[in-house]
Design an enzyme around this catalytic site. Structure first.
Site, PDB file in Angstrom:
ATOM      1  CG  LEU A 132      -2.144   0.948   1.122  1.00 52.65           C
ATOM      2  CD1 LEU A 132      -3.108   0.484   0.041  1.00 52.65           C
ATOM      3  CD2 LEU A 132      -2.870   1.049   2.464  1.00 52.65           C
ATOM      4  N   GLY A 133       1.751   1.338  -1.007  1.00 51.55           N
ATOM      5  CA  GLY A 133       2.537   2.544  -1.221  1.00 51.55           C
ATOM      6  C   GLY A 133       1.785   3.483  -2.141  1.00 51.55           C
ATOM      7  CB  ILE A 161       1.484   1.839  -7.216  1.00 49.88           C
ATOM      8  CG1 ILE A 161       2.536   2.602  -8.017  1.00 49.88           C
ATOM      9  CG2 ILE A 161       0.618   0.988  -8.143  1.00 49.88           C
ATOM     10  CD1 ILE A 161       3.600   1.718  -8.642  1.00 49.88           C
ATOM     11  CB  SER A 213       2.014  -2.605   3.694  1.00 53.29           C
ATOM     12  OG  SER A 213       2.459  -1.861   2.588  1.00 53.29           O
ATOM     13  NE  ARG A 214       8.847  -1.693   3.262  1.00 54.36           N
ATOM     14  CZ  ARG A 214       9.791  -0.783   3.077  1.00 54.36           C
ATOM     15  NH1 ARG A 214      11.057  -1.106   3.267  1.00 54.36           N
ATOM     16  NH2 ARG A 214       9.481   0.447   2.695  1.00 54.36           N
ATOM     17  CB  VAL A 239       0.888  -3.290 -11.906  1.00 48.86           C
ATOM     18  CG1 VAL A 239      -0.239  -3.571 -12.883  1.00 48.86           C
ATOM     19  CG2 VAL A 239       0.343  -2.930 -10.523  1.00 48.86           C
ATOM     20  N   GLY A 240       3.607  -5.051 -10.221  1.00 47.91           N
ATOM     21  CA  GLY A 240       4.814  -4.813  -9.439  1.00 47.91           C
ATOM     22  C   GLY A 240       6.045  -5.246 -10.216  1.00 47.91           C
ATOM     23  NE  ARG A 241      10.744  -3.934 -11.550  1.00 47.47           N
ATOM     24  CZ  ARG A 241      10.168  -2.781 -11.821  1.00 47.47           C
ATOM     25  NH1 ARG A 241       8.851  -2.735 -11.971  1.00 47.47           N
ATOM     26  NH2 ARG A 241      10.874  -1.670 -11.960  1.00 47.47           N
ATOM     27  CD  GLU A 248       9.218  -7.851 -17.396  1.00 45.07           C
ATOM     28  OE1 GLU A 248       9.909  -6.856 -17.739  1.00 45.07           O
ATOM     29  OE2 GLU A 248       8.253  -7.763 -16.640  1.00 45.07           O
ATOM     30  CG  HIS A 277       7.508  -4.070 -17.400  1.00 41.11           C
ATOM     31  ND1 HIS A 277       8.562  -4.631 -16.740  1.00 41.11           N
ATOM     32  CD2 HIS A 277       7.143  -2.994 -16.653  1.00 41.11           C
ATOM     33  CE1 HIS A 277       8.826  -3.946 -15.632  1.00 41.11           C
ATOM     34  NE2 HIS A 277       7.974  -2.943 -15.567  1.00 41.11           N
ATOM     35  CB  ALA A 286       1.869  -0.712 -15.654  1.00 39.75           C
TER      36      ALA A 286
END
Length: 321
Positions: free
Chosen positions: A158-159, A161, A180-181, A236-238, A267, A285, A287
């Site tokens: 929950l940053g 993005i 989240s962390r 949509v992260g990595r 990728e 990739h 986004a």
């Protein structure tokens, strides 16, 4: 930070060209002299030792690792600028140890990435891409999609993005929870410290976190099975945040309901098993990339370089943890 050289343009090392690098060269070659390592016939270590030992700034890309081996060849380096949000290609601890500042895009493309996450969410649930294929193939019927309203959304990360995704999906009448962390007291969404429990209480997992040692394969088979046969994963992260091999098997065997993927573990390679699945939507990739965000990202990267060579504070320096 750096002493200006009024007789010559400041040198900026480029090990591998970032995407759209010709725009940098065409628009900013009057401000910087770009040392393009990939154009040299010399081996990289020899090129760096010969031409770049006094270079203070490096323009990075997201696909070339800036690690201890590279940094030790650049004893004068004081700045790494990357036109990306993700930082998994940069050894941040080694940069910190050597006194090398790092600047990224900050939140320039956060809204664009969030838009893509929502687009993938809608596409998978309402089967838009699948319906398009059916129509083009002359077929008259296809499976029904699923209602968006009321879906339980679990956001991983929950940053900037993740917050933009939450804002958009709340408008669709979805309920939001997150992992989240750390728990974020400024948000009232339910917090799950355990991502398996988050998945078990979600219809859709949206992956928005960064990639690091803690998040590598965070979304594993246990998480995917907890998400369940009707569950959908959006990434949509990595790519490597998900154990891709396990995800492919879960999709092929119907252990989860679908996926919307903008990123992949290796990728540009994409598992071929996904191509035939109507419940999977794929994107290369893209986004973060809109015509507006590309311009803003480029301007921010150049702004950081200008600030550095003018002894001014960086515009988007990555803070130490």
């Amino acid at each position: 930070m750096a002493e200006g050289n009024h007789g010559h343009l400041p040198h900026v090392l480029v090990l591998h060209p970032p995407e759209y690098f010709p725009l940098y060269q065409s628009q900013y070659s009057h401000k910087f002299h770009f040392l393009n390592a990939w154009e040299s016939p010399l081996p990289l270590d020899q090129f760096l030792s010969t031409h770049a030992r006094n270079v203070q700034a490096l323009l990075s890309c997201g696909y070339f690792a800036i690690n201890a081996d590279i940094l030790c060849l650049l004893p004068s380096l004081r700045l790494v600028v990357t036109p990306t949000t993700g930082l998994n290609h940069i050894d941040l601890s080694e940069c910190r140890r050597r006194g090398v500042a790092v600047a990224n895009t900050g939140g320039v493309a956060s809204v664009d990435v969030a838009d893509m996450a929502v687009g993938l969410f809608i596409d998978v649930l309402r089967k838009i891409s699948a319906a398009n294929r059916y129509v083009r193939q002359g077929q008259r019927s296809y499976p029904f999609g699923s209602k968006l309203k009321g879906k339980r959304i679990g956001i991983v990360g929950l940053g900037r993005i993740g917050q933009e995704v939450a804002k958009r999906l709340e408008a669709f009448g979805c309920s939001i929870s997150y992992n989240s962390r750390k728990q974020k007291p400024s948000f009232s969404y339910p917090f799950y410290s355990n991502v398996v429990k988050l998945a078990a209480n979600s219809d859709v997992l949206v992956i928005c976190c960064g990639l690091n040692d803690e998040t590598h394969h965070l979304i594993n088979k246990e998480v995917l099975l907890a998400l369940g046969k009707e569950g959908v994963v959006i990434n949509v992260g990595r790519g490597a945040i998900i154990d891709e091999k396990e995800m492919v098997q879960c999709l092929v065997h119907g252990d989860i309901g679908g996926a919307g993927l903008d990123v992949f573990e290796n990728e540009p390679n994409v598992p071929k098993e996904l191509f035939a699945l109507d419940n999977v939507v794929l994107s290369p990739h893209r986004a973060p990339y809109t015509s507006e965000s590309i311009m803003n990202t480029r301007e921010l990267a150049v702004g950081n370089l200008e600030a550095f060579f003018s002894n001014k504070p960086l515009l988007s320096q990555v803070a130490d943890d």
